[in-house]
Design an enzyme around this catalytic site. Structure first.
Site, PDB file in Angstrom:
ATOM      1  N   CYS A 157     -48.273 -31.166 -19.654  1.00 13.58           N
ATOM      2  CA  CYS A 157     -49.602 -31.109 -19.036  1.00 13.58           C
ATOM      3  C   CYS A 157     -49.858 -29.786 -18.334  1.00 13.58           C
ATOM      4  O   CYS A 157     -50.833 -29.107 -18.600  1.00 13.58           O
ATOM      5  CB  CYS A 157     -49.778 -32.247 -18.060  1.00 13.58           C
ATOM      6  SG  CYS A 157     -49.853 -33.819 -18.887  1.00 13.58           S
ATOM      7  N   HIS A 158     -48.976 -29.433 -17.408  1.00 14.31           N
ATOM      8  CA  HIS A 158     -49.212 -28.215 -16.657  1.00 14.31           C
ATOM      9  C   HIS A 158     -48.002 -27.298 -16.656  1.00 14.31           C
ATOM     10  O   HIS A 158     -47.854 -26.439 -15.803  1.00 14.31           O
ATOM     11  CB  HIS A 158     -49.660 -28.544 -15.232  1.00 14.31           C
ATOM     12  CG  HIS A 158     -50.863 -29.427 -15.194  1.00 14.31           C
ATOM     13  ND1 HIS A 158     -50.802 -30.766 -14.938  1.00 14.31           N
ATOM     14  CD2 HIS A 158     -52.165 -29.178 -15.465  1.00 14.31           C
ATOM     15  CE1 HIS A 158     -51.996 -31.297 -15.024  1.00 14.31           C
ATOM     16  NE2 HIS A 158     -52.847 -30.361 -15.342  1.00 14.31           N
ATOM     17  N   GLY A 159     -47.089 -27.546 -17.590  1.00 12.37           N
ATOM     18  CA  GLY A 159     -46.019 -26.588 -17.851  1.00 12.37           C
ATOM     19  C   GLY A 159     -44.868 -26.570 -16.864  1.00 12.37           C
ATOM     20  O   GLY A 159     -44.200 -25.548 -16.742  1.00 12.37           O
ATOM     21  N   TYR A 172     -61.390 -28.924 -12.011  1.00 21.65           N
ATOM     22  CA  TYR A 172     -60.046 -29.036 -12.571  1.00 21.65           C
ATOM     23  C   TYR A 172     -59.406 -27.652 -12.665  1.00 21.65           C
ATOM     24  O   TYR A 172     -58.218 -27.472 -12.376  1.00 21.65           O
ATOM     25  CB  TYR A 172     -60.147 -29.677 -13.949  1.00 21.65           C
ATOM     26  CG  TYR A 172     -58.833 -30.162 -14.534  1.00 21.65           C
ATOM     27  CD1 TYR A 172     -58.085 -31.137 -13.882  1.00 21.65           C
ATOM     28  CD2 TYR A 172     -58.370 -29.678 -15.741  1.00 21.65           C
ATOM     29  CE1 TYR A 172     -56.910 -31.593 -14.420  1.00 21.65           C
ATOM     30  CE2 TYR A 172     -57.193 -30.132 -16.298  1.00 21.65           C
ATOM     31  CZ  TYR A 172     -56.460 -31.099 -15.629  1.00 21.65           C
ATOM     32  OH  TYR A 172     -55.301 -31.553 -16.188  1.00 21.65           O
TER      33      TYR A 172
END
Lengths: 138, 687
Positions: A102-104, B295
């Site tokens: 998702c965000h590494g 986001y």
């Protein structure tokens, strides 16, 4: 709005048989709706996890504190990224551990955060060895 | 709402009511004689558009709730059954899902209009803050609504967003457990989200009443930002504003209908046609487009708690806007510097939205940080500073004076800029998908593409044959009943043919009186039986990769179109990424593995499959299925036919959608035209 009785009851401890998991492999079981990774680590993975200077880690914790002594080859962690709850993929990333798509965020072979936005190591669930090849989670 | 009304109904019955509850007088003073500034432009019609959209969402939502099942095991299927079986269920669902996007689009225009013309300034601070509260409630409602279909993006969006609260020190974990009602996102979460998603719109409606009340106390702002002074500065709400709003709404409906009837999945994510799976995280978790700027702010701050605080303060900061911007001149029309910074701010927001859809790596992270700083700098540095150093141009003495001096240009160019920027922003979602660097599937000519597309009956019937003889040995088609094969817009078999087709299948039924399960021949009402009893069996029989159910496959697969294609797609109505991909995968098997690609044991090389290693062996070969109608028995023809068939299974009412869309468009264009000329007539003496 807290969990109801049946949800709590369904969260009772579970037993997992480890004998089918070969070295270098891992399995994913679900406990309380959360994926638990049980990795049978190779010698190389254990050595890598122990060679790190603990003080240099974002969330300092030694590998010895994250596994049960006498069962160093088994790593049991909750497979939920401590950033925003995605499920990291095992055997990916630069640290022979877990990689969160998702965000590494990247975790090492002890499930400790090494790189990325996650603030903490993958948590170790409460568990104990019932026998040499069986653990009870919960 | 603007003081006591002297309205007296002529009908004695109404007089009787009016003496006891002066509701007619209230309506009369609020929406008939209410004085509205005569220089309002079309940006002011978005208030009416928003009220209309709120009503639309509540109306369609209440009907959808009659057919929806809020249970983790049934929610996904119940949504599919709404689309397939409920009368005009596909229309209701599209109206509700696209309606959410249009609602947010309108609210952003409405907010930016307020920002540009200084509508938050004294005496309209409370009005503005109520608007921010409505916006926050809308975000909560939209998020919980997106969870309800219980697809992959629903589930993982819910996981990511609820986990935001775990960043709060000390209480975080307990708050998250409270939101979940369990130890992870699950059935209790879905149930409470459904309950709250039903409740919040009525809260919004309540705050909207306060918002309108505050508006009618303070009076409307206007493009020149000077208060009406004499009667000459205003016109009565009805008919002037009413007819103008009607025209605005009907133009907005044209855009809305474009999405409902022609691009229903353009703003959605293909992954949400895959049922929620707590064990698999999709490669890119992307929220709905209207949350993307926030986001992006969340992700650009490397610390978790700081990221969450940054994201929420990006919204909360709007509440303080009336005090951050202390400039006396309201309208940016007369503020040369503020005007430029406003457009820079709009660009920053759009770019943040674009970045929110990109993978969080490399240049995107750095750009995200720069733009986050720009976003906050606009509120915390630029606006307070401008109010001290800027010399505004002189404002007109009165509204009527400004109308006499009016040139009336720029509006068209501004609209074009906004539409182009909006298209870039909306389409950025498409960009986020499946950027694995795999070869792009080649485009095909599909009979069902375009605004008048229809399924080729022959292809549907041949595709069914290919499915039955080849695919069905591993892949289920569990949302399709045999009866569907006889329905209008499908393969057009007769009822008798379908009954015969169904009776070839053995369907498990029971228990009978002895308590045993038994098998019987299929009936038209039965669904296609799945080849495996459960997912584990499917996985075990296929080397660890379960063959996916094919009912929705052409909508559940997609590939990134990339910039600038997604903008053209909006106008050309290109919606066939899924069919192109499916057809390409069926033909993408190659014996020779290119250098540099390693294929694990038990997998096969496929040129178009993400990662290139597919567990499915080459399913089709020339001559495998015999066609009765003389069509060539080649892999290319098989792939085309079976993909057409699978597009029908994914959306059995596509022909009805496009047909109704055309009728609606003809109606709307005529209606908007009539509204325009009526408006011209009404306003003839007022400009």
């Amino acid at each position: 709005m807290n969990p109801d009785a049946s949800t709590i009851a369904a969260g009772a401890p579970i037993e997992v048989d480890l004998s089918p998991v070969a070295e270098g492999q891992d399995i994913k079981v679900f406990w309380r709706g959360k994926p638990i990774y049980i990795s049978h680590r190779t010698k190389k993975q254990i050595d890598e996890a122990r060679a790190v200077n603990v003080a240099s880690l974002p969330d300092p914790q030694s590998d010895e504190a994250r596994v049960k002594s006498g069962h160093e080859q088994w790593l049991v962690v909750i497979g939920i990224c401590t950033h925003l709850g995605c499920i990291p993929i095992a055997h990916e990333g630069n640290y022979d551990g877990f990689f969160c798509p998702c965000h590494g965020s990247q975790y090492d072979s002890s499930g400790r955060i090494r790189q990325g936005p996650a603030p903490a190591n993958l948590p170790v669930p409460p568990y104990q060895f019932v026998s040499d090849t069986k653990i009870q989670i919960g | 709402m603007s003081g006591p009304s002297d309205y007296q109904p002529s009908n004695p019955a109404l007089q009787w009511i009016e003496r006891r509850l002066p509701i007619l007088g209230l309506m009369h003073s609020s929406f008939v004689v209410y004085p509205t500034p005569r220089n309002l432009n079309y940006w002011w019609t978005f208030g009416a558009i928003l009220s209309f959209m709120l009503g639309m969402q509540i109306l369609t939502g209440v009907i959808l709730a009659m057919h929806y099942t809020p249970h983790a095991d049934l929610a996904f299927k119940s949504v599919e059954l709404i689309v397939r079986d409920v009368n005009y269920g596909w229309l209701l669902r599209n109206m509700h899902a696209c309606g959410a996007s249009m609602f947010f689009f309108a609210v952003y225009v409405h907010m930016l209009r307020g920002l540009y013309y200084g509508s938050y300034k004294e005496p309209r601070e409370v009005l503005w803050i109520l608007g921010v509260i409505i916006y926050l409630l809308m975000m909560a409602t939209g998020f919980m609504g997106y969870v309800l279909p219980w697809g992959q993006m629903s589930f993982w969006g819910a996981t990511v967003i609820t986990n935001l609260f775990s960043a709060i020190p000390y209480f975080g974990e307990s708050i998250v457990t409270l939101l979940w009602g369990g130890y992870s996102v699950g059935n209790p979460t879905l149930n409470r989200f459904f309950s709250l998603h039903y409740l919040l719109p009525f809260l919004i409606a309540g705050v909207v009443v306060l918002h309108v009340w505050a508006l009618h106390v303070a009076g409307q702002n206007n493009p020149d930002g000077v208060e009406p002074k004499t009667e000459k500065d205003t016109v009565p709400f009805t008919p002037h504003a009413t007819i103008k709003d009607m025209f605005g709404v009907s133009c907005f409906l044209l855009l809305y209908a474009w999405f409902i009837f022609y691009m229903p999945n353009y703003l959605g994510d293909a992954d949400n046609y895959i049922p929620a799976n707590p064990g698999v995280t999709p490669p890119h978790i992307v929220p709905e487009w209207y949350y993307l700027p926030f986001y992006a702010i969340l992700r650009s701050i490397p610390n978790k708690l700081a990221g969450v605080i940054g994201m929420f303060s990006a919204i909360i900061i709007l509440c303080f806007l009336p005090w951050l911007d202390a400039a006396k001149t309201r309208s940016s029309k007369y503020r040369p510097l503020a005007k430029q910074f406003f457009w820079i701010f709009v660009a920053v927001c759009i770019l943040l939205g674009y970045l929110g859809a990109q993978p969080p790596e490399g240049i995107y992270v750095i750009a995200g940080r720069v733009l986050t700083v720009c976003y906050f700098a606009y509120f915390l540095i630029v606006l307070p500073l401008l109010s001290r150093i800027e010399t505004p141009r002189p404002v007109p003495n009165s509204i009527s004076e400004s109308i006499l001096a009016k040139g009336g240009k720029a509006v068209a160019s501004v609209a074009i800029v906004l539409v182009a920027a909006g298209a870039l922003f909306l389409g950025s979602l498409q960009d986020a998908r499946a950027n694995e660097g795999s070869d792009k599937p080649p485009g095909n000519k599909w009979s069902f593409a375009g605004p008048f597309g229809k399924f080729d009956r022959g292809a549907l019937q041949r595709g069914l044959k290919v499915y039955k003889e080849v695919c069905a040995s591993c892949h289920g088609l569990s949302y399709i009943a045999f009866r569907n094969l006889a329905e209008a817009g499908g393969p057009s078999y007769s009822v008798a043919q379908v009954a015969a087709f169904a009776s070839d299948y053995k369907i498990k039924d029971g228990p009978n009186d002895a308590g045993d399960m038994f098998e019987r021949p299929g009936r038209p009402a039965d669904y296609f039986p799945s080849p495996f009893p459960n997912e584990q069996a499917a996985r075990a029989a296929n080397g660890g990769a379960a063959p996916p159910d094919l009912s929705l496959i052409t909508k559940a697969r997609s590939y990134g179109r990339g910039f600038p294609w997604f903008i053209f797609d909006f106008f050309t109505q290109y919606q066939e990424q899924g069919p192109d991909y499916v057809s390409a995968v069926l033909q993408g098997f190659e014996e020779k593995v290119p250098e540099g690609v390693t294929i694990p044991e038990g997998s096969y090389y496929n040129k178009f499959f993400p990662g290139h290693a597919i567990k499915m062996p080459k399913p089709l070969s020339d001559g495998q299925v015999t066609y009765d109608d003389g069509s060539p028995a080649t892999v290319a023809q098989y792939a085309k036919d079976v993909t057409t068939f699978l597009m029908w299974t994914a959306e059995p009412h596509m022909e009805a959608r496009k047909r109704l869309g055309f009728q609606v468009f003809v109606f709307l264009i005529i209606f908007a035209g009539l509204m325009y000329f009526t408006k011209k007539k009404v306003w003839a003496d007022s400009h």
